[in-house]
Design a protein around this motif. Structure first.
Motif, mmCIF file in Angstrom:
data_model
loop_
_atom_site.group_PDB
_atom_site.id
_atom_site.type_symbol
_atom_site.label_atom_id
_atom_site.label_comp_id
_atom_site.label_asym_id
_atom_site.label_seq_id
_atom_site.Cartn_x
_atom_site.Cartn_y
_atom_site.Cartn_z
ATOM 1 N N ALA A 5 -1.634 11.450 -17.878
ATOM 2 C CA ALA A 5 -1.541 10.002 -17.656
ATOM 3 C C ALA A 5 -0.877 9.654 -16.321
ATOM 4 N N CYS A 6 -0.596 10.664 -15.497
ATOM 5 C CA CYS A 6 0.145 10.430 -14.257
ATOM 6 C C CYS A 6 -0.772 9.849 -13.178
ATOM 7 N N ASN A 7 -0.350 8.724 -12.619
ATOM 8 C CA ASN A 7 -1.107 8.108 -11.531
ATOM 9 C C ASN A 7 -0.229 7.935 -10.295
ATOM 10 N N ARG A 8 0.799 8.780 -10.174
ATOM 11 C CA ARG A 8 1.770 8.618 -9.110
ATOM 12 C C ARG A 8 1.672 9.728 -8.067
ATOM 13 N N VAL A 9 1.967 9.360 -6.830
ATOM 14 C CA VAL A 9 2.151 10.327 -5.759
ATOM 15 C C VAL A 9 3.414 9.916 -5.008
ATOM 16 N N ARG A 10 3.945 10.837 -4.203
ATOM 17 C CA ARG A 10 5.161 10.552 -3.457
ATOM 18 C C ARG A 10 4.947 10.862 -1.988
ATOM 19 N N VAL A 11 5.652 10.134 -1.149
ATOM 20 C CA VAL A 11 5.686 10.410 0.283
ATOM 21 C C VAL A 11 7.135 10.722 0.630
ATOM 22 N N SER A 12 7.371 11.909 1.166
ATOM 23 C CA SER A 12 8.735 12.311 1.512
ATOM 24 C C SER A 12 9.175 11.615 2.795
ATOM 25 N N ALA A 13 10.456 11.722 3.093
ATOM 26 C CA ALA A 13 10.984 11.137 4.323
ATOM 27 C C ALA A 13 10.359 11.767 5.559
ATOM 28 N N GLU A 14 9.818 12.974 5.407
ATOM 29 C CA GLU A 14 9.123 13.650 6.501
ATOM 30 C C GLU A 14 7.662 13.238 6.611
ATOM 31 N N GLY A 15 7.215 12.370 5.693
ATOM 32 C CA GLY A 15 5.834 11.936 5.743
ATOM 33 C C GLY A 15 4.861 12.845 5.022
ATOM 34 N N LYS A 16 5.379 13.728 4.176
ATOM 35 C CA LYS A 16 4.513 14.600 3.392
ATOM 36 C C LYS A 16 4.059 13.856 2.135
ATOM 37 N N LEU A 17 2.746 13.772 1.959
ATOM 38 C CA LEU A 17 2.187 13.198 0.742
ATOM 39 C C LEU A 17 2.186 14.284 -0.319
ATOM 40 N N LEU A 18 3.079 14.147 -1.315
ATOM 41 C CA LEU A 18 3.232 15.129 -2.390
ATOM 42 C C LEU A 18 2.480 14.623 -3.611
ATOM 43 N N LEU A 19 1.539 15.421 -4.065
ATOM 44 C CA LEU A 19 0.627 14.965 -5.113
ATOM 45 C C LEU A 19 1.153 15.248 -6.508
#
Length: 298
Positions: A227-241
């Motif tokens: 059910a996860c629809n989230r992603v993250r962007v680190s302070a370094e600009g890495k899109l973490l899936l």
């Protein structure tokens, strides 16, 4: 629970302007909620300009923050003015000595004053987040629940994620499941299953005759990846899936290589979704993800 902090060189970080551009690209693709997390986001220089710029993005429906609460009093009103509606505060203990031990530098009175301050300002939702370890702070579960009820707050208990190598405790020995925490709470208080969802991983239970909901985030025992629809962007600009995988795309590199071309960032985001993993596989005895949560951000 804390680990040694190492701050990244400024050149490795996205500028605040770059973070705004990345956010605009996400909103252009249909994202309607952005949460700023950390680490501790409120210690970054000129952070209020980021919130103000994000709050001005057309079509963004919800702007939120997760914080340790230490700087809430000084930033609360400007956060509200920028359009922040929801605040999550990390709070693992209501015992002052234990709180300082767990956080290494935290001042509980300062955090509680911050929570009280934002509560009085009338934000749409204030939620506490607590990570519980069996031999560290399980004695704080009931006090935290009662504190949430008394102050009209929601509360989520989060199973510890095996991110980063640590030496201060054995994760297998300290792990306690969401089910065990629910049973502990229900030994003293009633909980009713709730169908309410915030679109995130918390599965909520309602405390009868109160406005408080108790959530459980269970990356180990009740995998929520489907059910996860989230992603993250680190302070370094890495899109973490996924928090539990190393799949990532360097949006900072793309934005710097293609100035003034937001479509390049948007295409990178769309393509990245093709490699978003089906699920994570956490094992307390085998750390596969070496980055800590405070380097992940969001």
């Amino acid at each position: 629970m804390a680990e040694d902090m190492t701050f990244l060189p400024r050149a490795q970080l996205c500028t605040l302007e770059e973070l705004v551009h990345i956010s605009q690209s996400f909103v252009a693709l249909g994202i309607r909620k952005i949460r700023i997390t950390g680490g501790e986001p409120l210690i970054r220089k000129n952070i209020q300009s980021l919130f103000q710029a994000l709050g001005e993005i057309e079509d963004l429906e919800e702007l939120a923050i997760t914080t340790n609460g230490a700087h809430l009093i000084e930033h609360a009103q400007s956060l509200q003015a920028a359009g922040v509606k929801r605040i999550n505060v990390s709070l693992d203990s209501l015992d002052s000595a234990q709180f300082t031990q767990l956080t290494r530098t935290g001042n509980l009175d300062n955090v509680l004053s911050g929570i009280d301050h934002v509560n009085k300002l009338g934000f749409a939702k204030i939620k506490l987040n607590a990570v519980v370890l069996k031999n560290r702070n399980v004695d704080q579960v009931i006090p935290l629940v009662r504190f949430a009820i008394d102050n009209g707050l929601d509360l989520s208990f989060i199973e510890e994620m095996p991110l980063g190598n640590i030496s201060e405790h054995n994760r297998s020995e300290e792990f306690i499941s969401s089910e065990a925490l629910r049973e502990l709470i229900q030994s003293q208080l009633s909980l009713l299953p709730s169908s309410e969802s915030t679109g995130g991983p918390s599965r909520y239970w309602q405390v009868p005759h109160s406005n408080t909901k108790i959530g459980f985030i269970s990356p180990h025992s009740e995998n929520f990846c489907d059910a996860c629809n989230r992603v993250r962007v680190s302070a370094e600009g890495k899109l973490l899936l996924c928090l539990g995988n190393e799949h990532a795309v360097d949006l900072k590199q793309i934005i710097r290589a293609n100035p003034g071309q937001p479509e390049q960032v948007q295409q990178a985001i769309i393509k990245a979704m093709e490699i978003k993993p089906e699920r994570h596989y956490f094992d307390n005895d085998d750390v596969q993800i070496v980055r800590f949560m405070n380097t992940t951000g969001g």
